[in-house]
Design a protein around this motif. Structure first.
Motif, short mmCIF file in Angstrom:
data_model
loop_
_atom_site.label_atom_id
_atom_site.label_comp_id
_atom_site.label_asym_id
_atom_site.label_seq_id
_atom_site.Cartn_x
_atom_site.Cartn_y
_atom_site.Cartn_z
N VAL A 1 0.85 -1.19 0.00
CA VAL A 1 0.00 0.00 0.00
C VAL A 1 0.88 1.24 0.00
O VAL A 1 0.63 2.21 -0.70
N GLN B 1 8.51 -0.37 2.99
CA GLN B 1 7.19 -0.59 2.42
C GLN B 1 6.28 -1.31 3.39
O GLN B 1 6.75 -1.98 4.31
N ALA C 1 2.35 -3.46 3.51
CA ALA C 1 1.23 -4.03 2.76
C ALA C 1 -0.03 -3.95 3.62
O ALA C 1 0.02 -3.70 4.82
N ARG C 2 -1.17 -4.18 2.97
CA ARG C 2 -2.44 -4.21 3.68
C ARG C 2 -2.42 -5.34 4.71
O ARG C 2 -1.92 -6.42 4.45
N LEU D 1 1.67 5.34 -3.28
CA LEU D 1 0.50 4.89 -2.52
C LEU D 1 -0.31 4.00 -3.44
O LEU D 1 -0.80 4.48 -4.47
N ASP D 2 -0.43 2.75 -3.08
CA ASP D 2 -1.13 1.79 -3.94
C ASP D 2 -0.58 1.82 -5.36
O ASP D 2 -1.33 1.76 -6.35
N GLY D 3 0.71 1.95 -5.48
CA GLY D 3 1.35 1.94 -6.79
C GLY D 3 1.34 3.29 -7.50
O GLY D 3 1.97 3.45 -8.55
N LYS E 1 -6.56 3.70 3.74
CA LYS E 1 -5.84 2.50 3.31
C LYS E 1 -4.53 2.43 4.09
O LYS E 1 -4.02 1.35 4.35
#
Ligand SMILES: Nc1ncnc2c1ncn2[C@@H]1O[C@H](COP(=O)(O)OP(=O)(O)OP(=O)(O)O)[C@@H](O)[C@H]1O
Ligand SMILES: [Mg+2]
Lengths: 332, 245
Positions: free
Chosen positions: B4, B26, B28-29, B63-65, B158
């Motif tokens: 994320v 980094q 992740a969710r 953010l989210d890619g 998120k």
């Protein structure tokens, strides 16, 4: 138990429901609108002036108390709105009453245009920046013959109209303006934009962190307040039929707005209502005292600021926990 | 799974002080990344770079890619970032309820009725329901910290950035907080700066340790705590003691 004690100060301010408030505004407006049945022309003139000054003050309150923008230059928009209406009407022969929305759009548009420049300035610099622009506008208008230069211009279109009707129409316009600046602003403050405005005023960085576009929120606040200020200016000068730069772009208008908002209570709709009443009472009592009058007004404002920074209405609200125009969003 | 949040080479200097020096990590969710480090290590500064309060001299924030490095703060918030500040940042003249309502209305972008419903739910969750109509400016510090967390949660993010939310809490309150954070964790990516390391250990999947604006260790919580570089930084201090500030 502590919650109860805190509640005296903050929780459960007693406030009537929005429907009741709007109904009250409607009734007050109807009474005012019917007043010409009982009053003579001189009384109507005074009420027009009171409602105009109230509208000016309320737009200043919207800026300072809700948008967090302190401007010493709002007379810029009074002048712009009035000149817009006079110039277009005199050149095209258009009915000036129909030009009121144009005066609103012109003033709001002018505010929109100068925003990119004046929003770079913060706090006192912003306040003075707009004031400087008002001075520039006054000087420009004073030198332009097509704008009547220093001697100004008279409104031509209303000369040939029925004078009684013109007087009545001017009066009703002022009443409508009063409604816009109470019920209209009240609705604005309960809207999404209203919530964004107070969030930005309270904490700019937290507002941005919550997803609010700070720049555009201020922009809308500035454009709406300045637009209504210009509309009120146009309506007022239409009712006196004559306009000159020294009067329309007069910084004294801002002094009066400041006085009313500070005395009455910044950041409340009730404040400027109370402040306007006090201003006109004082003006009546102190008529003919010349400079003493201004000094007394100043002293009253300073005393209020020291004793109650939120003005008289702020003190009343704290003391008795009452609110009439409450934009508070309650949890249940 | 794509992270994320991904930051790379984030740097920021103020004159001769480097507050962030090529910081990268980094999350992740469903994951919680803990951040530790002594006072002045640059932890809060990295949050300022991530959420757009300060713009970096170099590096990227995804953010989210999506590259949000040059996006303004309010857009990052709308795209799903939320932050509980180390020093609470309430709207003082708005009630606790309205404070949270701002986040549900603009951060989460909910309709008026949903915004109210989620705001009510958030106040119950954070133990502020009884004070819902109290002006945020007159709340005591502890309640302001609750409100800070509430505002961040209410924007339905998120990515949740938590900056020292456990400091000053009693043992019992820390237990409650940890339970709350754990319940939220599956639905968000979380970065949590905390000096109260036992609270952090209870939630964090990985740790990053910072000093002088640099990441000095990253990995499993125990591994990072026991690493020589971290031990050296904390030499003479008790890791578990709440921060003085
Ligand atoms: N705007 C600024 N200008 C100059 N120096 C700054 C600025 N902001 C932060 N600093 C410095 O950057 C360094 C890192 O500060 P930061 O707040 O990020 O530390 P921290 O790791 O969050 O510490 P703490 O645990 O005390 O919260 C400090 O030395 C601070 O003084
Ligand atoms: Mg910090």
């Amino acid at each position: 138990m502590t919650a109860l004690r805190i509640s005296r100060k903050a929780s459960r301010l007693r406030a009537p429901s929005p429907k009741l408030v709007l109904a009250g505004c409607g009734i007050a407006a109807l009474i005012l609108a019917a007043a010409p049945l009982a009053l003579d022309v001189g009384d109507l003139r005074l009420i027009i002036e009171i409602l105009t000054v109230f509208a000016f003050a309320q737009t200043w309150n919207l800026l300072a108390g809700y948008a967090g923008l302190m401007s010493f230059g709002q007379h810029l928009f009074i002048g712009l709105g009035a000149y817009c209406l006079f110039v277009i009407s005199n050149r095209t022969g258009a009915n000036p009453f129909y030009l009121l929305p144009v005066a609103f759009l012109f003033s709001a548009g002018a505010a929109a245009l100068i925003s990119p420049m004046v929003f770079r300035l913060r706090h006192a610099y912003f306040a003075i920046g707009v004031w400087v622009l008002a001075e520039v506008a006054r000087l420009y208008v004073s030198q332009e013959d097509w704008l009547g230069s220093t001697s100004g211009m008279a409104l031509v279109a209303t000369r040939d109209m029925d004078h009684t009707w013109v007087a009545l129409a001017n009066y009703w316009v002022a009443v409508a303006l009063g409604v816009v600046c109470t019920a209209g602003f009240y609705l604005l403050l309960t809207s999404r934009l209203g919530l964004a405005l107070v969030a930005v005023r309270d904490n700019e960085s937290a507002a941005a962190a919550s997803g609010i576009d700070v720049w555009w929120t201020r922009f809308y606040g500035f454009a709406i307040a300045s637009g209504v200020c210009g509309l009120a200016g146009a309506a007022y000068y239409m009712s006196v039929f004559h306009l000159e730069p020294g009067a329309a772009f007069d910084a004294n208008w801002v002094v009066v707005m400041l006085f009313i908002v500070i005395i009455g209570g910044v950041g409340t709709i009730e404040g400027p209502i109370l402040g306007t009443a006090i201003y006109f009472l004082l003006r009546g009592w102190l008529a003919g005292t010349g400079n003493l009058y201004l000094m007394l007004l100043g002293a009253a404002a300073v005393a209020t600021m020291l004793i109650s920074p939120k003005g008289i209405w702020g003190a009343v609200r704290r003391r008795y926990g009452i609110e009439i125009f409450s934009a508070r969003r309650l949890a249940d | 799974m794509a992270p994320v949040l991904l930051i790379e080479g984030l740097s920021k200097r103020y004159g001769s002080i480097t507050v962030a020096d090529a910081v990268g990590f980094q999350v992740a969710r469903g994951e919680c990344l803990g951040v530790i480090g002594p006072n002045g290590a640059g932890k809060t500064s990295v949050f300022n770079l991530i959420d757009g309060t300060v713009s970096p001299d170099g590096g990227r924030i995804l953010l989210d890619g999506m590259d949000v490095t040059r996006r303004p703060k309010h857009l990052r918030a709308r795209l799903g970032m939320a932050r509980a500040y180390q020093v609470p940042q309430p709207f003082p003249d708005l009630s606790a309820f309205e404070n949270v309502l701002v986040a549900t209305t603009f951060g989460a972008g909910l309709s008026a009725s949903d915004a109210k419903a989620v705001a009510r739910e958030t106040l119950r969750l954070t133990g502020l329901w009884d004070k819902r109509e109290v002006m945020a400016g007159s709340l005591p510090l502890l309640d302001r910290k609750r409100l800070e967390l509430g505002r961040a949660l209410a924007s339905q993010p998120k990515l949740l950035l938590l900056d020292e939310i456990a400091g000053g809490l009693t043992q019992m309150e820390v237990v409650e907080l940890v339970a709350l954070i754990r319940s939220i964790k599956p639905t968000v990516a979380m970065v949590w700066i905390e000096h109260v390391t036992h609270a952090l250990s209870a939630v964090a999947d990985r740790l990053v340790a910072m000093n002088f604006g640099r990441v000095i260790a990253e990995g499993e919580p125990q591994e990072v705590m026991n690493s020589p570089s971290v031990q050296e930084v904390y030499l003479g201090t008790v890791l578990d003691a709440p921060a003085a500030d």
